[in-house]
Scaffold this motif. Structure first.
Motif, PDB file in Angstrom:
ATOM      1  N   ILE A  48       0.798  -1.218   0.022  1.00 55.89           N
ATOM      2  CA  ILE A  48      -0.051  -0.024  -0.057  1.00 55.89           C
ATOM      3  C   ILE A  48       0.964   1.232  -0.013  1.00 55.89           C
ATOM      4  O   ILE A  48       0.554   2.294  -0.820  1.00 55.89           O
ATOM      5  N   MET A  49       1.822   0.972   0.784  1.00 59.65           N
ATOM      6  CA  MET A  49       2.756   2.430   0.699  1.00 59.65           C
ATOM      7  C   MET A  49       3.588   2.738  -0.406  1.00 59.65           C
ATOM      8  O   MET A  49       3.506   3.942  -1.076  1.00 59.65           O
ATOM      9  N   ASN A  50       3.762   1.610  -1.025  1.00 62.12           N
ATOM     10  CA  ASN A  50       4.476   1.712  -2.219  1.00 62.12           C
ATOM     11  C   ASN A  50       3.509   2.206  -3.392  1.00 62.12           C
ATOM     12  O   ASN A  50       3.921   2.889  -4.274  1.00 62.12           O
ATOM     13  N   SER A  51       2.432   1.781  -3.442  1.00 60.95           N
ATOM     14  CA  SER A  51       1.469   2.223  -4.317  1.00 60.95           C
ATOM     15  C   SER A  51       1.060   3.591  -4.149  1.00 60.95           C
ATOM     16  O   SER A  51       0.850   4.520  -5.227  1.00 60.95           O
ATOM     17  N   ASP A  54       3.796   5.745  -5.739  1.00 57.41           N
ATOM     18  CA  ASP A  54       3.831   5.751  -6.996  1.00 57.41           C
ATOM     19  C   ASP A  54       2.843   6.970  -7.670  1.00 57.41           C
ATOM     20  O   ASP A  54       2.976   7.398  -8.634  1.00 57.41           O
ATOM     21  N   LYS A  55       1.875   6.773  -6.979  1.00 54.46           N
ATOM     22  CA  LYS A  55       0.790   7.905  -7.391  1.00 54.46           C
ATOM     23  C   LYS A  55       1.140   9.299  -7.261  1.00 54.46           C
ATOM     24  O   LYS A  55       0.597  10.241  -7.902  1.00 54.46           O
ATOM     25  N   GLU A  56       2.166   9.634  -6.402  1.00 53.28           N
ATOM     26  CA  GLU A  56       2.615  11.013  -6.090  1.00 53.28           C
ATOM     27  C   GLU A  56       3.256  11.429  -7.259  1.00 53.28           C
ATOM     28  O   GLU A  56       3.879  11.453  -8.172  1.00 53.28           O
TER      29      GLU A  56
END
Length: 56
Positions: A48-51, A54-56
């Motif tokens: 979740i943290m990685n996703s 990536d969105k930022e």
């Protein structure tokens, strides 16, 4: 240490776990399952943290 008993027919030594030993094994298994669950949760959180990064 398991209690030693003799089989009346064969005279073989049998080692019967005590109640304390049974509960210790049960607790160890439960701890192992709990740790596996924590590892799964850590991996999900990391995903979740990685996703989110990536969105930022």
């Amino acid at each position: 240490m398991p209690a030693e008993r003799r089989d009346p027919a064969s005279k073989a030594r049998l080692f019967i776990p005590t109640t304390r030993e049974r509960s210790l094994v049960r607790d160890q298994r439960q701890l192992t399952r709990s740790l596996e669950e924590v590892e799964k949760m850590k991996q999900e959180l990391q995903n979740i943290m990685n996703s989110l990064k990536d969105k930022e």
